[in-house]
Design an enzyme around this catalytic site. Structure first.
Site, PDB file in Angstrom:
ATOM      1  N   PRO A   1       0.800  -1.225   0.000  1.00 14.36           N
ATOM      2  CA  PRO A   1       0.000   0.000   0.000  1.00 14.36           C
ATOM      3  C   PRO A   1       0.833   1.276   0.000  1.00 14.36           C
ATOM      4  O   PRO A   1       1.852   1.372   0.684  1.00 14.36           O
ATOM      5  CB  PRO A   1      -0.805  -0.099   1.297  1.00 14.36           C
ATOM      6  N   ASN A   2       0.377   2.205  -0.799  1.00 13.08           N
ATOM      7  CA  ASN A   2       0.902   3.564  -0.918  1.00 13.08           C
ATOM      8  C   ASN A   2       2.235   3.671  -1.654  1.00 13.08           C
ATOM      9  O   ASN A   2       2.679   4.782  -1.940  1.00 13.08           O
ATOM     10  CB  ASN A   2       1.006   4.250   0.455  1.00 13.08           C
TER      11      ASN A   2
ATOM     12  N   ARG B   1       4.510  11.134  -2.378  1.00 14.29           N
ATOM     13  CA  ARG B   1       4.207  10.995  -0.949  1.00 14.29           C
ATOM     14  C   ARG B   1       5.484  11.177  -0.128  1.00 14.29           C
ATOM     15  O   ARG B   1       6.429  10.415  -0.277  1.00 14.29           O
ATOM     16  CB  ARG B   1       3.616   9.605  -0.698  1.00 14.29           C
TER      17      ARG B   1
ATOM     18  N   TYR C   1      10.860   9.332   1.445  1.00 16.08           N
ATOM     19  CA  TYR C   1      10.963   8.278   0.430  1.00 16.08           C
ATOM     20  C   TYR C   1      11.713   8.686  -0.833  1.00 16.08           C
ATOM     21  O   TYR C   1      11.948   7.852  -1.704  1.00 16.08           O
ATOM     22  CB  TYR C   1       9.569   7.784   0.040  1.00 16.08           C
TER      23      TYR C   1
ATOM     24  N   ASN D   1       8.144  -5.286  -0.037  1.00 13.90           N
ATOM     25  CA  ASN D   1       7.999  -4.103   0.796  1.00 13.90           C
ATOM     26  C   ASN D   1       6.515  -4.039   1.131  1.00 13.90           C
ATOM     27  O   ASN D   1       5.724  -3.578   0.316  1.00 13.90           O
ATOM     28  CB  ASN D   1       8.451  -2.842   0.070  1.00 13.90           C
TER      29      ASN D   1
ATOM     30  N   ALA E   1       2.646  -0.321   5.077  1.00 13.58           N
ATOM     31  CA  ALA E   1       2.036  -0.304   6.414  1.00 13.58           C
ATOM     32  C   ALA E   1       1.561  -1.681   6.867  1.00 13.58           C
ATOM     33  O   ALA E   1       1.446  -1.928   8.074  1.00 13.58           O
ATOM     34  CB  ALA E   1       0.884   0.689   6.456  1.00 13.58           C
TER      35      ALA E   1
ATOM     36  N   GLU F   1      12.327  -8.998   3.269  1.00 17.46           N
ATOM     37  CA  GLU F   1      11.541  -7.787   3.512  1.00 17.46           C
ATOM     38  C   GLU F   1      12.428  -6.565   3.320  1.00 17.46           C
ATOM     39  O   GLU F   1      13.563  -6.538   3.813  1.00 17.46           O
ATOM     40  CB  GLU F   1      10.987  -7.819   4.932  1.00 17.46           C
TER      41      GLU F   1
ATOM     42  N   HIS G   1      12.490  -2.125   3.201  1.00 17.70           N
ATOM     43  CA  HIS G   1      11.856  -0.829   3.447  1.00 17.70           C
ATOM     44  C   HIS G   1      12.787   0.261   2.945  1.00 17.70           C
ATOM     45  O   HIS G   1      13.991   0.227   3.234  1.00 17.70           O
ATOM     46  CB  HIS G   1      11.565  -0.639   4.940  1.00 17.70           C
TER      47      HIS G   1
ATOM     48  N   ARG H   1      11.868   5.953  12.750  1.00 15.89           N
ATOM     49  CA  ARG H   1      10.627   6.703  12.538  1.00 15.89           C
ATOM     50  C   ARG H   1       9.677   6.509  13.714  1.00 15.89           C
ATOM     51  O   ARG H   1      10.097   6.162  14.807  1.00 15.89           O
ATOM     52  CB  ARG H   1      10.014   6.279  11.201  1.00 15.89           C
TER      53      ARG H   1
ATOM     54  N   ARG I   1       6.061   1.989  13.754  1.00 15.66           N
ATOM     55  CA  ARG I   1       6.776   1.395  12.621  1.00 15.66           C
ATOM     56  C   ARG I   1       7.920   0.484  13.065  1.00 15.66           C
ATOM     57  O   ARG I   1       8.517  -0.200  12.253  1.00 15.66           O
ATOM     58  CB  ARG I   1       7.326   2.481  11.707  1.00 15.66           C
TER      59      ARG I   1
END
Length: 144
Positions: A8-9, A16, A21, A73, A76, A97, A99, A106, A110
């Site tokens: 998502p996102n 964003r 990012y 990735n 959320a 995984e 990120h 952060r 998270r």
């Protein structure tokens, strides 16, 4: 053949929170992963979805579709999706995984990943380079 999944996102990369990012887009990331795959001698398929169920199906079908490993990735979903965790655990392929941002530097929520424990490893905070490192791990015989 490697499967690169973005949750998502991540379709909003470049728009964003560019301070977190960066300014590159999901298309830039996908092109970069494909180029890295070519360097590593691996075909790469990149997919992104804002829908948890779609990610679950892609993970469940990956081995049958001939993939040798998955870079994910989860966005959320990392922090709360036990369904995603179970899908990763319930299939035999190695998963790494990734990120883009350093999630441990952060917000407190998270800092916890429910998916990392069922992955071979977790790379965080290295930007797009994290995807390359995950791909190298999966192609150099360490992950598969």
């Amino acid at each position: 053949m490697l499967l690169i999944l973005n949750g998502p996102n991540l379709n909003r990369l470049g728009l964003r929170e560019p301070g977190v990012y960066g300014s590159q887009t999901i298309e830039d990331l996908e092109r970069q992963c494909e180029a890295w795959g070519a360097e590593l001698g691996e075909a790469v398929t990149c997919r992104q979805s804002n829908y948890e169920g779609q990610l679950l199906e892609w993970i469940q079908e990956a081995q049958e579709q001939g993939f040798a490993g998955i870079v994910i990735n989860p966005g959320a979903l990392t922090h709360y999706s036990y369904a995603l965790r179970d899908a990763i655990a319930g299939q035999p392929l190695p998963v790494v995984e990734v990120h883009i941002s350093n999630v441990d530097a952060r917000e407190e929520f998270r800092h916890r990943s429910v998916t990392a424990a069922v992955c071979r490893g977790k790379i965080s905070g290295l930007g797009f380079l994290g995807y390359r490192l995950a791909m190298e791990y999966l192609t150099e015989g360490t992950g598969t």
